[in-house]
Scaffold this motif. Sequence first.
Motif, PDB file in Angstrom:
ATOM      1  N   ASP A  25       2.756 -38.164 -17.917  1.00 34.38           N
ATOM      2  CA  ASP A  25       2.980 -36.920 -18.476  1.00 34.38           C
ATOM      3  C   ASP A  25       2.022 -35.842 -17.991  1.00 34.38           C
ATOM      4  O   ASP A  25       2.419 -34.607 -17.668  1.00 34.38           O
ATOM      5  N   GLN A  26       0.824 -36.164 -17.897  1.00 36.22           N
ATOM      6  CA  GLN A  26      -0.259 -35.213 -17.260  1.00 36.22           C
ATOM      7  C   GLN A  26       0.216 -34.802 -15.888  1.00 36.22           C
ATOM      8  O   GLN A  26      -0.032 -33.478 -15.656  1.00 36.22           O
ATOM      9  N   VAL A  27       0.349 -35.590 -14.926  1.00 35.91           N
ATOM     10  CA  VAL A  27       0.511 -35.272 -13.719  1.00 35.91           C
ATOM     11  C   VAL A  27       1.854 -34.284 -13.510  1.00 35.91           C
ATOM     12  O   VAL A  27       1.626 -33.329 -12.941  1.00 35.91           O
ATOM     13  N   LYS A 116      -3.065 -47.136  -2.124  1.00 35.67           N
ATOM     14  CA  LYS A 116      -3.953 -46.361  -2.216  1.00 35.67           C
ATOM     15  C   LYS A 116      -4.249 -46.748  -3.810  1.00 35.67           C
ATOM     16  O   LYS A 116      -3.892 -46.955  -4.519  1.00 35.67           O
ATOM     17  N   PHE A 117      -5.783 -46.995  -3.696  1.00 35.10           N
ATOM     18  CA  PHE A 117      -6.180 -47.731  -5.021  1.00 35.10           C
ATOM     19  C   PHE A 117      -7.002 -46.380  -5.607  1.00 35.10           C
ATOM     20  O   PHE A 117      -7.724 -45.569  -5.113  1.00 35.10           O
ATOM     21  N   ILE A 118      -6.544 -46.027  -6.937  1.00 37.39           N
ATOM     22  CA  ILE A 118      -7.273 -44.981  -7.847  1.00 37.39           C
ATOM     23  C   ILE A 118      -7.619 -45.738  -9.200  1.00 37.39           C
ATOM     24  O   ILE A 118      -6.343 -46.064 -10.082  1.00 37.39           O
ATOM     25  N   LEU A 119      -8.994 -45.939  -9.914  1.00 37.71           N
ATOM     26  CA  LEU A 119      -9.161 -46.170 -11.183  1.00 37.71           C
ATOM     27  C   LEU A 119      -8.486 -45.411 -12.249  1.00 37.71           C
ATOM     28  O   LEU A 119      -8.481 -44.218 -11.926  1.00 37.71           O
ATOM     29  N   CYS A 120      -7.718 -46.146 -13.039  1.00 39.95           N
ATOM     30  CA  CYS A 120      -6.912 -45.247 -14.061  1.00 39.95           C
ATOM     31  C   CYS A 120      -6.838 -46.076 -15.347  1.00 39.95           C
ATOM     32  O   CYS A 120      -5.908 -46.217 -16.039  1.00 39.95           O
ATOM     33  N   GLY A 121      -7.964 -46.272 -15.904  1.00 38.39           N
ATOM     34  CA  GLY A 121      -8.005 -46.780 -17.363  1.00 38.39           C
ATOM     35  C   GLY A 121      -9.164 -48.065 -17.269  1.00 38.39           C
ATOM     36  O   GLY A 121      -9.705 -48.670 -16.300  1.00 38.39           O
ATOM     37  N   ASN A 122      -9.428 -48.322 -18.474  1.00 38.27           N
ATOM     38  CA  ASN A 122     -10.280 -49.395 -19.025  1.00 38.27           C
ATOM     39  C   ASN A 122     -10.081 -49.861 -20.176  1.00 38.27           C
ATOM     40  O   ASN A 122     -10.121 -48.945 -21.266  1.00 38.27           O
ATOM     41  N   ALA A 233      -5.485 -33.988  -5.652  1.00 38.93           N
ATOM     42  CA  ALA A 233      -6.562 -33.693  -6.600  1.00 38.93           C
ATOM     43  C   ALA A 233      -5.870 -33.742  -8.000  1.00 38.93           C
ATOM     44  O   ALA A 233      -6.831 -34.332  -8.710  1.00 38.93           O
ATOM     45  N   ILE A 234      -4.746 -33.521  -8.154  1.00 42.87           N
ATOM     46  CA  ILE A 234      -4.191 -33.429  -9.555  1.00 42.87           C
ATOM     47  C   ILE A 234      -4.171 -34.941 -10.017  1.00 42.87           C
ATOM     48  O   ILE A 234      -4.332 -35.324 -10.839  1.00 42.87           O
ATOM     49  N   VAL A 235      -3.488 -35.901  -8.972  1.00 38.25           N
ATOM     50  CA  VAL A 235      -3.255 -37.070  -9.173  1.00 38.25           C
ATOM     51  C   VAL A 235      -4.645 -37.759  -9.577  1.00 38.25           C
ATOM     52  O   VAL A 235      -4.730 -38.582 -10.478  1.00 38.25           O
ATOM     53  N   GLU A 236      -5.691 -37.501  -9.049  1.00 41.28           N
ATOM     54  CA  GLU A 236      -7.085 -38.278  -8.957  1.00 41.28           C
ATOM     55  C   GLU A 236      -7.706 -37.588 -10.180  1.00 41.28           C
ATOM     56  O   GLU A 236      -8.060 -38.443 -11.099  1.00 41.28           O
ATOM     57  N   GLN A 237      -7.551 -36.567 -10.533  1.00 40.71           N
ATOM     58  CA  GLN A 237      -8.004 -35.808 -11.793  1.00 40.71           C
ATOM     59  C   GLN A 237      -7.288 -36.405 -13.067  1.00 40.71           C
ATOM     60  O   GLN A 237      -8.033 -36.813 -14.291  1.00 40.71           O
ATOM     61  N   CYS A 238      -6.118 -36.354 -12.920  1.00 43.34           N
ATOM     62  CA  CYS A 238      -5.384 -37.010 -14.081  1.00 43.34           C
ATOM     63  C   CYS A 238      -5.445 -38.592 -14.414  1.00 43.34           C
ATOM     64  O   CYS A 238      -5.700 -38.986 -15.576  1.00 43.34           O
ATOM     65  N   ALA A 241      -8.871 -38.788 -15.948  1.00 47.12           N
ATOM     66  CA  ALA A 241      -8.597 -38.295 -17.483  1.00 47.12           C
ATOM     67  C   ALA A 241      -8.155 -39.623 -18.071  1.00 47.12           C
ATOM     68  O   ALA A 241      -8.594 -39.794 -19.201  1.00 47.12           O
ATOM     69  N   THR A 242      -7.122 -40.304 -17.369  1.00 49.89           N
ATOM     70  CA  THR A 242      -6.494 -41.307 -18.272  1.00 49.89           C
ATOM     71  C   THR A 242      -7.784 -42.480 -18.288  1.00 49.89           C
ATOM     72  O   THR A 242      -7.658 -43.203 -19.342  1.00 49.89           O
ATOM     73  N   ASN A 243      -8.465 -42.576 -17.426  1.00 51.54           N
ATOM     74  CA  ASN A 243      -9.659 -43.627 -17.601  1.00 51.54           C
ATOM     75  C   ASN A 243     -10.319 -43.399 -18.827  1.00 51.54           C
ATOM     76  O   ASN A 243     -10.712 -44.315 -19.636  1.00 51.54           O
ATOM     77  N   VAL A 244     -10.599 -42.316 -18.893  1.00 54.52           N
ATOM     78  CA  VAL A 244     -11.692 -41.590 -20.474  1.00 54.52           C
ATOM     79  C   VAL A 244     -10.547 -41.724 -21.637  1.00 54.52           C
ATOM     80  O   VAL A 244     -11.071 -42.388 -22.663  1.00 54.52           O
ATOM     81  N   VAL A 245      -9.450 -41.235 -21.352  1.00 60.71           N
ATOM     82  CA  VAL A 245      -8.364 -41.451 -22.780  1.00 60.71           C
ATOM     83  C   VAL A 245      -8.200 -42.823 -23.273  1.00 60.71           C
ATOM     84  O   VAL A 245      -8.162 -43.063 -24.157  1.00 60.71           O
ATOM     85  N   MET A 246      -8.145 -43.570 -22.031  1.00 60.28           N
ATOM     86  CA  MET A 246      -7.428 -45.050 -22.461  1.00 60.28           C
ATOM     87  C   MET A 246      -8.659 -45.794 -23.245  1.00 60.28           C
ATOM     88  O   MET A 246      -8.552 -46.274 -24.241  1.00 60.28           O
ATOM     89  N   LEU A 247     -10.115 -45.765 -22.427  1.00 62.41           N
ATOM     90  CA  LEU A 247     -11.038 -46.470 -23.103  1.00 62.41           C
ATOM     91  C   LEU A 247     -11.458 -45.640 -24.445  1.00 62.41           C
ATOM     92  O   LEU A 247     -11.402 -46.744 -25.412  1.00 62.41           O
TER      93      LEU A 247
END
Length: 335
Positions: A25-27, A116-122, A233-238, A241-247
């Motif tokens: 949704d954010q992207v 491509k790997f992008i950290l996206c949650g914890n 950049a938008i994908v990486e920032q979203c 953000a998901t990393n923070v929001v999920m945790l």
Amino acid sequence: PGGDHATTWPKNLPGLGTGAQYFADQVTRCSGGRLTVTLYASGEVVPAFESIDAVGSGTVELGHGAPYYWKGKAPASQLLSNFPFGLTAQEYNAWYYYGGGRELADEVYREQLGCKFILCGNTGVQHPGWSRKEVNTLADLQGLKVRIPGIPGEVMQRAGATVVNLPGSEVASALASGAIDWVEWNNPYGEASMGFYRHAKYYYTPGWHEPGTSLELFVNAAAWDGLEDDLKAIVEQCAAATNVVMLSEFQARSGPVLLQFVNDHGVEVRTLSDEVLTKLGTLTGEVIAELTASDPMSAKVYASMAKLRKEQIAYTDATEASFIAARKLGYAFPD
């Protein structure tokens, strides 16, 4: 452009499915619709464990899952999820953003998975398990029928337990019937709908096995490389953000659920003994040593993570651990 987003989770699975939906949704919103991401739950486009192949081949543009799912194709992915007795969620973030983790993870995924790997949650610290039986000593692990995956499963097997691999849909019924004695799943919020407390009285801690499990966004490498820089950049920032929001969601919602387990369902929170934890830690070291000896990429990833872990132990003890100990002292405080 648009992107199909295949997850390894059911669509509204607490924390994981909801986190993947938040990212999609954010992207779409942040790009003003220039990049629309449509989420498909596990099984809607491809089965969960085939999603990495679908993304790597370009059938689907991106996916969301847990790195250790891909250990058969990229052994180092087990470490990229974090490892037993490894890093806290915040330490993992420190490694990823400031310890070379982002570059190493991307190297593993590009070379071995075409992504491509992008950290996206914890998830934060998970619980090692619900048990029908008390586990006070190493002897109590002998023959204990345990559902726990990955490196922790190998460790428990070496400690004398019998590891039973089961899909998530069968776990609760297996615990109810006694087909398994112990089940590891997630943390209280992630387990709230599973009803494990109906069949297992003891809820063990600490989460030696998954101290802060990272989740990843994996993007088809060619599709990523062809994306405009501002959309990257938008994908990486979203994803960040998901990393923070999920945790944050796991933390916020697990607190009240744990109180419900204890106060409403009579669950007993038990702590594994130092004897048991020391043995599990020693066995974890053996498993990791074998993994790094057999796979050069795993050795490269582990060396980087181990360096940060060593540098952070004293600091985390002097800050987080000391504060948490102080917060439990018996002083008066208003509600």
